[in-house]
Design an enzyme around this catalytic site. Structure first.
Site, PDB file in Angstrom:
ATOM      1  N   PHE A 119      -6.593   3.172  -3.717  1.00  0.00           N
ATOM      2  CA  PHE A 119      -5.717   2.283  -3.506  1.00  0.00           C
ATOM      3  C   PHE A 119      -6.568   0.755  -3.256  1.00  0.00           C
ATOM      4  CE2 PHE A 119      -1.174   1.052  -2.415  1.00  0.00           C
ATOM      5  CZ  PHE A 119      -0.581   2.211  -3.164  1.00  0.00           C
ATOM      6  N   GLN A 240       3.032 -11.201   2.393  1.00  0.00           N
ATOM      7  CA  GLN A 240       2.333 -10.669   1.337  1.00  0.00           C
ATOM      8  C   GLN A 240       3.174 -10.879  -0.010  1.00  0.00           C
ATOM      9  OE1 GLN A 240       1.169  -6.101   1.212  1.00  0.00           O
ATOM     10  NE2 GLN A 240      -0.564  -7.428   1.561  1.00  0.00           N
ATOM     11  N   HIS A 242       3.313  -9.261  -3.279  1.00  0.00           N
ATOM     12  CA  HIS A 242       2.730  -7.988  -4.225  1.00  0.00           C
ATOM     13  C   HIS A 242       2.300  -8.491  -5.573  1.00  0.00           C
ATOM     14  CE1 HIS A 242       2.082  -3.922  -5.884  1.00  0.00           C
ATOM     15  NE2 HIS A 242       2.000  -3.592  -4.238  1.00  0.00           N
ATOM     16  N   LEU A 252       9.505  -3.084  -6.943  1.00  0.00           N
ATOM     17  CA  LEU A 252       8.196  -2.853  -6.883  1.00  0.00           C
ATOM     18  C   LEU A 252       7.585  -1.942  -7.910  1.00  0.00           C
ATOM     19  CD1 LEU A 252       5.587  -3.554  -4.972  1.00  0.00           C
ATOM     20  CD2 LEU A 252       6.090  -1.188  -4.144  1.00  0.00           C
ATOM     21  N   GLU A 255       0.966  -0.331  -6.398  1.00  0.00           N
ATOM     22  CA  GLU A 255      -0.504  -0.388  -6.589  1.00  0.00           C
ATOM     23  C   GLU A 255      -1.142   0.859  -6.919  1.00  0.00           C
ATOM     24  OE1 GLU A 255      -1.832  -3.274  -3.558  1.00  0.00           O
ATOM     25  OE2 GLU A 255      -3.488  -1.795  -3.332  1.00  0.00           O
ATOM     26  N   ARG A 286      -4.345  -7.516  -2.189  1.00  0.00           N
ATOM     27  CA  ARG A 286      -3.199  -7.887  -3.030  1.00  0.00           C
ATOM     28  C   ARG A 286      -3.428  -9.421  -3.017  1.00  0.00           C
ATOM     29  NH1 ARG A 286       1.128  -3.710  -0.243  1.00  0.00           N
ATOM     30  NH2 ARG A 286       0.410  -1.998  -1.462  1.00  0.00           N
ATOM     31  N   HIS A 353       6.687  -9.427  -0.319  1.00  0.00           N
ATOM     32  CA  HIS A 353       6.763  -7.886  -0.202  1.00  0.00           C
ATOM     33  C   HIS A 353       6.805  -7.755   1.244  1.00  0.00           C
ATOM     34  CE1 HIS A 353       5.982  -3.842  -1.194  1.00  0.00           C
ATOM     35  NE2 HIS A 353       4.769  -3.774  -0.619  1.00  0.00           N
ATOM     36  N   ARG A 398      -2.352  -7.419   4.609  1.00  0.00           N
ATOM     37  CA  ARG A 398      -2.291  -6.127   4.565  1.00  0.00           C
ATOM     38  C   ARG A 398      -2.770  -5.209   3.535  1.00  0.00           C
ATOM     39  NH1 ARG A 398       1.587  -1.731   3.448  1.00  0.00           N
ATOM     40  NH2 ARG A 398       2.860  -3.280   2.124  1.00  0.00           N
TER      41      ARG A 398
HETATM   42  C1  LIG Z   1       9.148  -1.127  -2.510  1.00  0.00           C
HETATM   43  C2  LIG Z   1       8.124  -1.043  -1.309  1.00  0.00           C
HETATM   44  C3  LIG Z   1       7.218  -0.157  -1.556  1.00  0.00           C
HETATM   45  C4  LIG Z   1       6.274   0.077  -0.457  1.00  0.00           C
HETATM   46  N1  LIG Z   1       5.349   0.935  -0.546  1.00  0.00           N
HETATM   47  C5  LIG Z   1       4.293   1.124   0.590  1.00  0.00           C
HETATM   48  C6  LIG Z   1       3.398   2.004   0.372  1.00  0.00           C
HETATM   49  O1  LIG Z   1       3.041   2.772  -0.594  1.00  0.00           O
HETATM   50  N2  LIG Z   1       2.694   2.302   1.362  1.00  0.00           N
HETATM   51  C7  LIG Z   1       2.745   1.554   2.543  1.00  0.00           C
HETATM   52  O2  LIG Z   1       1.877   1.655   3.667  1.00  0.00           O
HETATM   53  N3  LIG Z   1       3.700   0.568   2.680  1.00  0.00           N
HETATM   54  C8  LIG Z   1       4.727   0.415   1.728  1.00  0.00           C
HETATM   55  N4  LIG Z   1       5.739  -0.522   1.774  1.00  0.00           N
HETATM   56  C9  LIG Z   1       5.664  -1.106   3.412  1.00  0.00           C
HETATM   57  C10 LIG Z   1       6.488  -0.294   3.891  1.00  0.00           C
HETATM   58  O3  LIG Z   1       7.205   0.821   3.106  1.00  0.00           O
HETATM   59  C11 LIG Z   1       7.409  -0.977   4.873  1.00  0.00           C
HETATM   60  O4  LIG Z   1       6.546  -1.915   5.747  1.00  0.00           O
HETATM   61  C12 LIG Z   1       7.808   0.096   6.137  1.00  0.00           C
HETATM   62  O5  LIG Z   1       8.486   0.909   5.526  1.00  0.00           O
HETATM   63  C13 LIG Z   1       8.788  -0.650   7.166  1.00  0.00           C
HETATM   64  O6  LIG Z   1       9.181   0.471   7.980  1.00  0.00           O
HETATM   65  P1  LIG Z   1       9.907   0.160   9.322  1.00  0.00           P
HETATM   66  O7  LIG Z   1      10.321   1.411   9.946  1.00  0.00           O
HETATM   67  O8  LIG Z   1       9.152  -1.040   9.987  1.00  0.00           O
HETATM   68  O9  LIG Z   1      11.619  -0.593   8.729  1.00  0.00           O
HETATM   69  P2  LIG Z   1      12.370   0.071   7.648  1.00  0.00           P
HETATM   70  O10 LIG Z   1      12.068   1.378   7.213  1.00  0.00           O
HETATM   71  O11 LIG Z   1      13.099  -1.070   6.860  1.00  0.00           O
HETATM   72  O12 LIG Z   1      13.671   0.456   8.480  1.00  0.00           O
HETATM   73  C14 LIG Z   1      14.469  -0.566   9.429  1.00  0.00           C
HETATM   74  C15 LIG Z   1      15.350   0.113   9.984  1.00  0.00           C
HETATM   75  O13 LIG Z   1      16.129  -0.866  11.210  1.00  0.00           O
HETATM   76  C16 LIG Z   1      17.368  -0.663  11.092  1.00  0.00           C
HETATM   77  N5  LIG Z   1      18.042  -2.079  11.505  1.00  0.00           N
HETATM   78  C17 LIG Z   1      17.644  -3.174  11.032  1.00  0.00           C
HETATM   79  N6  LIG Z   1      18.256  -4.057  11.620  1.00  0.00           N
HETATM   80  C18 LIG Z   1      18.910  -3.459  12.547  1.00  0.00           C
HETATM   81  C19 LIG Z   1      20.153  -3.951  13.415  1.00  0.00           C
HETATM   82  N7  LIG Z   1      20.384  -5.218  13.519  1.00  0.00           N
HETATM   83  N8  LIG Z   1      20.716  -3.039  14.110  1.00  0.00           N
HETATM   84  C20 LIG Z   1      20.381  -1.697  13.978  1.00  0.00           C
HETATM   85  N9  LIG Z   1      19.661  -1.284  13.119  1.00  0.00           N
HETATM   86  C21 LIG Z   1      18.848  -2.123  12.385  1.00  0.00           C
HETATM   87  C22 LIG Z   1      17.744  -0.355   9.474  1.00  0.00           C
HETATM   88  O14 LIG Z   1      19.019   0.380   9.401  1.00  0.00           O
HETATM   89  C23 LIG Z   1      16.434   0.600   9.500  1.00  0.00           C
HETATM   90  O15 LIG Z   1      16.886   1.870   9.740  1.00  0.00           O
HETATM   91  C24 LIG Z   1       6.370  -0.745   0.704  1.00  0.00           C
HETATM   92  C25 LIG Z   1       7.398  -1.703   0.895  1.00  0.00           C
HETATM   93  C26 LIG Z   1       8.297  -1.923  -0.145  1.00  0.00           C
HETATM   94  C27 LIG Z   1       9.456  -3.016  -0.099  1.00  0.00           C
END
Ligand SMILES: Cc1cc2nc3c(=O)[nH]c(=O)nc-3n(C[C@H](O)[C@H](O)[C@H](O)COP(=O)(O)OP(=O)(O)OC[C@H]3O[C@@H](n4cnc5c(N)ncnc54)[C@H](O)[C@@H]3O)c2cc1C
Ligand code: SF4
Ligand code: SF4
Ligand code: FES
Lengths: 595, 236
Positions: A119, A240, A242, A252, A255, A286, A353, A398
């Site tokens: 990666f 970032q 992407h 997306l 990578e 990136r 991203h 990142r």
């Molecule tokens: C398309 C894509 C591909 C990616 N691929 C990778 C990868 O291969 N490897 C990697 O390391 N990273 C990757 N990333 C980055 C990574 O996926 C994210 O940074 C990460 O999943 C975020 O996780 P989180 O738990 O912080 O938030 P999220 O998974 O976004 O969860 C947020 C949570 O908060 C809740 N929430 C938000 N606001 C409120 C509110 N006001 N009240 C109640 N609940 C709320 C939502 O309902 C949800 O449950 C990718 C990102 C994207 C967009």
């Protein structure tokens, strides 16, 4: 109006990877925990992560956490805190193995171990050559991980409040966090969740930009709520882009495609990354790849009738590899680009991203803010983890697969810190301030009664366009200055949004207006912080800070090796030092970043 | 592609103000960039903010925006507008109580998912490293673990419509088989016991609607017949 109060030991806002990982810790400790989410947990945007999660398991070739640490510090352009980075890289194997034990369906090597792929930016032996460090379940790693963690939470009986939106963070007179207000989406009822400890795990805010890989629900709610409650936001200028979002659609392309051998080509079919990053080529970091692509496009070597994108080519890979390792990508390319990547290259452009900045925390997941005596004083009862938090491990840029790792490591450590904190507290909760819910009620009342106000959709679009133009892949002094002005004007409209729909039942218009209140805080913080940082570093690159011999890549360590803190009140900035001291090893010394 | 005007007929019901549901006919002017049905819905919502539907990822992985589209269940974010005949008729997923407009109450659906012990059971003390699984063993999970819990399948299944409280339904059974097929799982006989019942598994009459609608191309019917085979095998 009196608001019902519900009491818990802990409240977790967010059921993505970070929230679910923390919830496992709290539920296993037997604490009464409420997990709130705007969507059913498996619909959180972690589900969209494709490429993998980093850990130096060394399943296919030699690897070491120290090399991973080096890559992460370098990737961060030295803005990451080295204590937190060491902590994360050392914990990686443990948390990934745990995930496997929860049932995560990782792909396997012939020896039956977790499959790992190369990666961007992940190298062996302190930056020598690409290494296989990304642990993957095909190109659906986030989906597999989120479901496995939800399933584990079912096992340990976590209590979920699904389709509840947290509205505001509640602090008492001493500044300690005592809970959140939240709205049940189906009924519009507002409830006060009174807790000894609150974790924000609300994910990213990529929706401040017009073109984004982020889901509709990624509206920076945690970050907005924290800002409104007087918590500063750290390093918000670092976003970032992407390299490979599907041109036009924003969806997306991981990578991991380049990890499996994919190549970027310009209109001359040239593999242009060889010129920008002779060593890592298409697998450079990136920010480096995104800027190379924009340079190619700006210099007229873009593809398509408008010469506005480049091509990601995997037609040289065996179809079996594509079908086995990248089935989801093939699906996306067919669905959103109208091409089958087995036969034709995919049109791609850099797309917003990931938010590197966020709510400032230490590596225990505790939220820290400046005080009279310290630059990093713990806010009692308040924790943050995942994309909404800034630990800071990603610094100015990142590395791919380090976010899923961040969710696991800091979700777990925040959960552990909360367990310890709650157990150290007296049996009774700290009392709620008398006016605990007033602020939330006044916001909702204002929205319900607004007349002649701004349209939510239009205000949001104006914000997204302004961010895209004024704060994109390359940044220009003049555009940044104008951007600050524009966003502040749009913020004025956002303060007066109006909705036509007044129903109490699942009112998504009201929810979107409340989300916009959060997005605009993120947009303000981003513009103001970016305008002030007059150097280039990682993802933040400005025209007036070019690459020179005294300042390689335009980076100015003398003046800018420091974290930004943006305060909502007064739109004010402060700074704090970067922690260059790891936990056990030597500092990874500053040098020019090249791939 | 030039701008185009598309006709819709959309199920509307807001219990806060409507006595009963009705179909709303409307036309929208679409931009050339609007490809998927979800793009059109977002465009409609920009004009009429009261239209209610769930959505999040807009790329077919979160499972939020399942609905009944011209009579067939699917994800709005994956369906091409130009593949649909007019008026594009949108209704909430059939068989579940409607909360508002295109939003249904999914309680019953998730209850069934939760009823199949949807997590890996392995009571051996966890080893220091990953549990080993060969690539072939892992391959058994392909076509099973990818489910996004969108409910397109279960809400197109007549057996689920009639007995949503008793029949696990295709999505839940696919999940059940996902764990039965996992070499790391140790609860095979408990899992089969859990389904050994005239309704929970055996209400499936192989009507195949589920396979026909799954937006991820999964095959719950095959999973169901595999479970049935496992039951037969353990009976002998
Ligand atoms: C398309 C894509 C591909 C990616 N691929 C990778 C990868 O291969 N490897 C990697 O390391 N990273 C990757 N990333 C980055 C990574 O996926 C994210 O940074 C990460 O999943 C975020 O996780 P989180 O738990 O912080 O938030 P999220 O998974 O976004 O969860 C947020 C949570 O908060 C809740 N929430 C938000 N606001 C409120 C509110 N006001 N009240 C109640 N609940 C709320 C939502 O309902 C949800 O449950 C990718 C990102 C994207 C967009
Ligand atoms: S095959 Fe079985 S589960 Fe699928 S729709 Fe028919 S009855 Fe339902
Ligand atoms: S099996 Fe397919 S249709 Fe059914 S819930 Fe899963 S993804 Fe949706
Ligand atoms: S919006 Fe996520 S599946 Fe369609």
């Amino acid at each position: 109006m009196s608001v019902p109060v519900r009491k818990f030991d802990a409240v977790i806002v967010g059921a993505g990877g970070a929230g679910l990982r923390a919830a496992i810790q709290l539920s296993e400790a037997g604490l009464k925990t409420a997990v709130l989410s705007k969507v059913f947990p498996t619909r959180s945007h972690t589900v969209a992560a494709q490429g993998g999660v980093a850990a130096s398991l060394g399943n296919s070739e030699e690897d070491h956490w120290h090399w991973h640490m080096y890559d992460t510090v370098k990737g961060s352009d030295w803005l990451g805190d080295q204590d937190a980075i060491e902590f994360m890289c050392r914990k990686a194997n443990e948390v990934v193995v745990e995930l496997e034990h929860y049932g995560m369906p990782f792909d396997r090597t012939d020896a039956g171990k977790i499959y790992q792929r190369p990666f961007g930016g992940h190298m062996s032996n302190f930056g020598e050559k690409p290494v296989r460090r990304s642990c993957a379940a095909a190109d659906r790693t986030g989906h597999a991980m989120l479901h496995a963690m939800y399933q584990r939470n079912v096992k340990v009986n976590t209590q979920f409040f699904v389709e509840w939106m947290a509205l505001d963070l509640v602090r008492d007179e001493e500044g300690a966090v005592v809970g959140v207000t939240a709205m049940e989406m189906e009924t519009s009822e507002i409830v006060m969740f009174h807790a000894k400890a609150v974790l924000f795990a609300t994910g990213g805010a990529g929706r401040i930009f017009h073109s984004s890989t982020n889901a509709f629900i990624n509206t920076g709610d945690g970050v907005g709520m924290a800002a409104r409650a007087g918590i500063p936001l750290e390093d918000m200028e670092f976003w970032q882009f992407h390299p490979t979002g599907v041109a036009g659609a924003g969806v997306l392309i991981t990578e991991g495609v380049r990890g499996e051998g994919g190549i970027l080509r310009n209109s001359d079919k040239e593999r242009f990354m060889e010129r920008y990053a002779p060593n890592a080529k298409d697998l450079a970091s990136r920010d480096v790849v995104s800027r190379a692509m924009v340079t190619e496009i700006n210099e007229g070597r873009g593809c398509g009738p408008n010469k506005d994108h480049v091509l990601l080519d995997i037609t040289h890979l065996p179809p079996e590899t594509i079908l086995k390792r990248l089935p989801g990508i093939r699906e996306i390319a067919i669905q959103f680009a109208g091409v089958d990547p087995i036969k034709e290259p995919i049109p791609v452009v850099p797309t917003c991203h990931y938010q590197m900045g966020g709510i400032p925390t230490n590596y225990n997941g505790e939220v820290v803010v400046p005080s009279a005596t310290s630059k990093s004083e713990v806010v009692s009862g308040f924790y943050a983890a995942g994309e909404c938090a800034c630990a800071s491990v990603h610094g100015a840029n990142r590395l791919g697969t380090n976010s899923l790792l961040d969710l696991l490591v800091f979700g777990k450590s925040a959960g552990e810190s909360m367990v310890d904190f709650i157990k150290s507290q007296p049996a009774a909760h700290r009392p709620l301030p008398a006016n605990a819910c007033d602020f939330t009620l006044s916001r909702v009342d204002r929205l319900n009664n607004q007349r002649g106000g701004a349209n939510v959709h239009e205000a949001r679009l104006a914000m997204q366009r302004a961010m895209q133009k004024h704060c994109g892949v390359f940044r220009f002094k003049k555009l940044l200055e104008e951007g600050v002005q524009q966003i502040s004007e749009i913020a004025g409209q956002v303060a007066q949004t109006e909705i036509a729909d007044k129903s109490r039942v699942f009112n998504t218009a009201r929810l979107e207006a409340l989300e916009l209140d959060n997005l605009i805080e993120v947009a303000k913080a981003t513009m103001v912080s970016a305008n002030a940082r007059t150097e280039s570093r990682g993802a933040h690159v400005r025209d007036d800070a070019p690459d020179t011999t005294e300042r390689p890549n335009g980076r100015d360590d003398q003046n800018w090796l420091k974290h930004t803190l943006w305060f909502r009140e007064g739109n004010r900035l402060d700074y704090k030092p970067v922690n260059l001291k790891p936990l056990s090893v030597e500092t990874i010394a500053l040098k020019k970043r090249a791939y | 592609m030039a701008n185009r005007t598309v006709r819709f007929s959309i199920y509307r019901y807001d219990p806060d103000k409507d006595e009963k549901p009705y179909m709303q006919d409307l036309t929208v002017e679409l931009e050339p960039t609007d490809r998927k049905l979800l793009d059109a819905l977002v465009r409609i919502k920009a004009m009429d903010d009261s239209l209610s539907f769930r959505r999040s990822c807009r790329e077919g992985v979160c499972g939020s925006d399942a609905m009944n589209i011209n009579g067939k269940n699917g994800l709005a974010c994956l369906i091409e507008i130009d593949s649909l005949t007019w008026p594009i008729t949108l209704r909430p997923l059939p068989g579940l109580p409607v909360v508002r407009d295109l939003i249904v109450d999914m309680t019953q659906f998730f209850k069934q998912y939760h009823s199949i012990t949807p997590y890996l059971v392995n009571n051996d003390p966890p080893p220091e490293r990953e549990r080993l699984q060969s690539p072939e063993e892992r391959e058994e999970l392909d076509g099973l673990y990818e489910c996004i819990l969108c409910a397109c399948c279960s809400t197109s299944c007549p057996s689920f419509w009639w007995n949503p409280d008793k029949f696990v339904g295709p999505a839940g059974l696919l999940a059940a088989y996902r764990f039965l097929a996992d070499t790391r799982d140790q609860a095979t006989s408990e899992r089969l016991d859990n389904l050994e019942d005239p309704y929970r598994l055996f209400r499936c009459h192989t009507i195949m609607n589920c396979v026909d609608v799954c937006p991820k191309g999964l095959n719950p019917t095959r999973a169901i017949s595999n479970i049935k085979d496992m039951m037969v095998r353990r009976a002998v």
